[in-house]
Scaffold this motif. Structure first.
Motif, PDB file in Angstrom:
ATOM      1  N   PRO A  21     -39.398  53.578  18.657  1.00  0.00           N
ATOM      2  CA  PRO A  21     -40.751  53.733  19.226  1.00  0.00           C
ATOM      3  C   PRO A  21     -41.701  52.615  18.799  1.00  0.00           C
ATOM      4  CG  PRO A  21     -39.985  55.805  18.335  1.00  0.00           C
ATOM      5  CD  PRO A  21     -38.991  54.783  17.923  1.00  0.00           C
ATOM      6  N   MET A  22     -41.544  52.131  17.557  1.00  0.00           N
ATOM      7  CA  MET A  22     -42.412  51.034  17.097  1.00  0.00           C
ATOM      8  C   MET A  22     -42.107  49.741  17.842  1.00  0.00           C
ATOM      9  SD  MET A  22     -43.235  51.037  13.096  1.00  0.00           S
ATOM     10  CE  MET A  22     -41.586  51.227  12.562  1.00  0.00           C
ATOM     11  N   VAL A  23     -40.805  49.498  18.052  1.00  0.00           N
ATOM     12  CA  VAL A  23     -40.404  48.295  18.798  1.00  0.00           C
ATOM     13  C   VAL A  23     -40.925  48.400  20.234  1.00  0.00           C
ATOM     14  CG1 VAL A  23     -38.409  47.027  19.699  1.00  0.00           C
ATOM     15  CG2 VAL A  23     -38.377  47.857  17.361  1.00  0.00           C
ATOM     16  N   ALA A  24     -40.875  49.633  20.766  1.00  0.00           N
ATOM     17  CA  ALA A  24     -41.276  49.816  22.166  1.00  0.00           C
ATOM     18  C   ALA A  24     -42.794  49.921  22.337  1.00  0.00           C
ATOM     19  CB  ALA A  24     -40.610  51.074  22.716  1.00  0.00           C
ATOM     20  N   PHE A  25     -43.543  50.017  21.237  1.00  0.00           N
ATOM     21  CA  PHE A  25     -44.987  50.233  21.336  1.00  0.00           C
ATOM     22  C   PHE A  25     -45.707  49.236  22.274  1.00  0.00           C
ATOM     23  CE2 PHE A  25     -49.276  49.239  19.801  1.00  0.00           C
ATOM     24  CZ  PHE A  25     -49.904  50.456  20.054  1.00  0.00           C
ATOM     25  N   LEU A  81     -44.555  47.647  24.770  1.00  0.00           N
ATOM     26  CA  LEU A  81     -44.145  47.923  26.154  1.00  0.00           C
ATOM     27  C   LEU A  81     -44.810  49.191  26.682  1.00  0.00           C
ATOM     28  CD1 LEU A  81     -40.324  47.165  26.431  1.00  0.00           C
ATOM     29  CD2 LEU A  81     -42.237  45.889  27.365  1.00  0.00           C
TER      30      LEU A  81
END
Lengths: 542, 91
Positions: free
Chosen positions: B44-48, B50
């Protein structure tokens, strides 16, 4: 490219322009310093000049650790970090973890810089991890430039939050730029020289922007992740996932033992472990960490660079007593996972260091193109609002900021090279050189009325500094290229070459600015002559 | 035009950012943990960025602002319920 209805296209053009105008200057500062920060390791080696050859972790680390461990406070044996100093010597940090005044856990201990050949102690300092690693005079220049990029020298977490928001702004500019150009791929190859200035600037902006689009997207995405994860992401996610249990989070993410052993045990031979890691991976570690030195639950973690044709680095865990290989550790968590793989890919994609100097050169070139896109974007914005006086002020500000920032960065490098001559701590001289030259550039922007003259002065300063930095480096005792290359320090030649190429580019721009001023002056004289003739004719007729 | 009086400004600006943060935090609970028990924290942090970008461009380009507001509210409420349930002793 994407055929959007006219209303949406208009909205995107407005978004693209206004987001850049409102946040573009800060974004330019982050991108320009980020372009330089790609070469931060080379800048560190260039700054030091005479860097010791080879990896110091391949020296007799076991004897050095064994000799130093009994001399330090036993509390500091909780963890030992072993890496290399800016000068290429072995650097050991024996430390414990303690809570600081603001309730955060910090490292506190004693740091040694050791000559890996003679084992002589070159430097010994006591303090917190932040104090010790942020005050090393040898990497003052690289650290200063990187800190502008990551936090704009603002206190935590505000600097990180701001750079995170700037990353999102870059994402908006990239995505809106992609969506609003209907013929993007066709325009990638259109450069209409010898047309009007506006058309030329538009083409340059579109071409540089389009080619750099995937790069801008990757950098904005990974940069935002770093900023937000560092400022609030990790603590907030850990708070939710582990209900505020920090120890449980550390056990899951890092995998430290659940309880500390009080049983003493002889420490293994770390040299054999480093050899074993080389046998397994073909790489020597860049960093080693020992936890619970001298206890029967001691562990050693080796941090290895990515193997050839791989993007992600590796971590090996060994027993600190028997020396047995325990496992290959994931970057996050104790076993491999999708999250750990994604996390491991972000750093090389952001830093561009996955293929050594070659990938770094590509990243620098694309970073430079991104700066160019931002500045040409400003020019286009101004060109379309020529009639308004306030946009003339904006144009001057763009000029001062656009050229003034690289000039101030170069001034900080001048400050660094002068620090050894004038015997002033580079940790002071580097930021002050930057601030003083920034102020002078701003003052020039206020005092010099003619736009073209101001541009010529700033470009002249840029050219002079580009030549001055490598010259001062040699004059102040830095190695010549031949000497540095013999010591396997190619960074000296790389950074000097970048500066010389920048000087040539700056000189070319200076020549263009001089020609432009000449043509503006002659057209002004012609206009004045025409208006005089017109007046004379009117009077004669009258 | 006063930009601060524009509902779209508040929706695309602060509301989008807050919603992206809430979605990221909520994902720590509902996203699969994976074998290493870290996927629900890291991904979720990596995708934040996006998640934020998708919400931002939707809020900016959606002609029916009310619909965008309702969708934002629904996603917020859903994640708030998940978070409250987690903290008040649920899963």
């Amino acid at each position: 490219m994407i055929k959007l209805p006219q209303q949406e296209t208009k909205s995107l053009i407005a978004l693209h322009g206004w987001s850049a105008v409102l946040l573009g200057f800060l974004l330019y500062a982050v991108v320009a310093t980020g372009t330089v920060a790609v070469l931060s390791e080379e800048i560190e080696h260039w700054s030091v000049g005479h860097v010791r050859e080879g990896n110091p972790l391949t020296a007799d680390v076991n004897s050095i650790v064994g000799k130093l461990a009994p001399t330090v406070d036993p509390e500091f044996l909780e963890e030992v970090g072993i890496g290399h100093s800016a000068r290429g010597n072995l650097q050991l940090f024996f430390h414990t973890h303690r809570e600081n005044e603001s309730g955060q856990i910090e490292d506190y201990g004693v740091q040694f810089e050791i000559d890996p050949t003679t084992h002589a102690v070159l430097n010994e300092r006591l303090g917190t991890g932040l104090e010790l690693f942020r005050t090393d005079p040898y990497d003052a220049l690289g650290r200063f430039l990187v800190n502008i990029h990551t936090e704009l020298h603002m206190p935590r977490p505000w600097g990180l939050l701001l750079t995170g928001i700037l990353g999102l702004a870059m994402l908006v500019a990239a995505v809106s730029g992609f969506m609003m150009h209907r013929h993007l791929f066709k325009e990638m190859f259109v450069l209409r020289r010898k047309q009007s200035d506006v058309l030329e600037q538009r083409d340059v902006h579109t071409v540089a922007g389009t080619w750099g689009l995937p790069f801008a997207f990757i950098l904005a995405f990974t940069g935002s992740f770093f900023s937000f994860a560092g400022s609030f992401g990790f603590p907030a996610m850990a708070m939710v996932a582990f209900g505020g249990d920090q120890e449980a989070m550390i056990r899951t993410v890092i995998g430290v033992p659940e309880s500390k052993s009080e049983q003493q045990a002889d420490f293994t031979n770390i040299n054999l472990i480093i050899d074993d890691a080389y046998q397994r991976s073909g790489q020597n570690p860049e960093f080693a960490s020992i936890s619970h030195y001298g206890m029967d639950d001691a562990k050693i973690t080796l941090f290895l660079p990515p193997a050839e044709s791989k993007l992600a680095p590796k971590q090996y865990e060994y027993s600190g007593v028997s020396g047995d290989f325990i496992r290959e550790k994931a970057i996050v968590g104790t076993v491999p996972s999708l999250g750990a793989t994604a996390f491991a890919l972000i750093a090389p994609l952001h830093f561009g260091d996955f293929a050594g100097l070659l990938s770094k050169a590509v990243w620098v070139a694309l970073g430079f193109a991104s700066c160019y896109v931002i500045l040409t974007g400003f020019s286009l914005w101004i060109e379309r609002r020529r009639d308004s006086h306030r946009w003339h002020l904006f144009e001057r500000f763009t000029l001062v900021f656009g050229i003034g920032l690289p000039v101030a960065m170069l001034a900080s490098a001048v400050g660094y090279t002068l620090s050894s001559v004038v015997k002033i701590n580079p940790n002071l001289l580097v930021p002050w050189s930057f601030i003083i030259v920034s102020m002078l550039c701003i003052l020039g922007g206020i005092v010099v009325r003619n736009y073209h003259t101001l541009k010529i002065i700033l470009l002249g300063l840029c050219t002079i500094f580009c030549i001055l930095v490598p010259t001062l480096r040699i004059v102040s005792g830095g190695p010549l290229w031949v000497t540095a290359l013999q010591q396997q320090n190619i960074s000296v030649a790389v950074i000097d070459s970048v500066l010389i190429i920048s000087a040539i580019f700056s000189l070319q721009q200076l020549r263009r600015a001089l020609l432009k001023r000449k043509s503006v002056r002659s057209s002004d004289t012609e206009d004045a002559a025409h208006s005089k003739t017109d007046n004379f004719n009117t009077e004669s007729i009258a | 035009m006063n930009i601060l009086a524009s509902a779209r400004f508040w929706l695309t600006g602060p509301a989008t950012f807050l919603l992206a943060v809430i979605v990221m935090l909520g994902m720590a609970i509902w996203f699969p943990k994976g074998e290493a028990q870290v996927d629900n924290i890291v991904l979720p942090m990596v995708a934040f960025p996006l998640i934020w970008a998708i919400l931002f461009f939707y809020a900016y380009l959606e002609r029916n602002l009310k619909r965008a507001g309702w969708i934002f509210l629904a996603i917020t409420l859903l994640h708030m319920v998940i978070l409250l349930n987690h903290f008040l002793g649920g899963t």
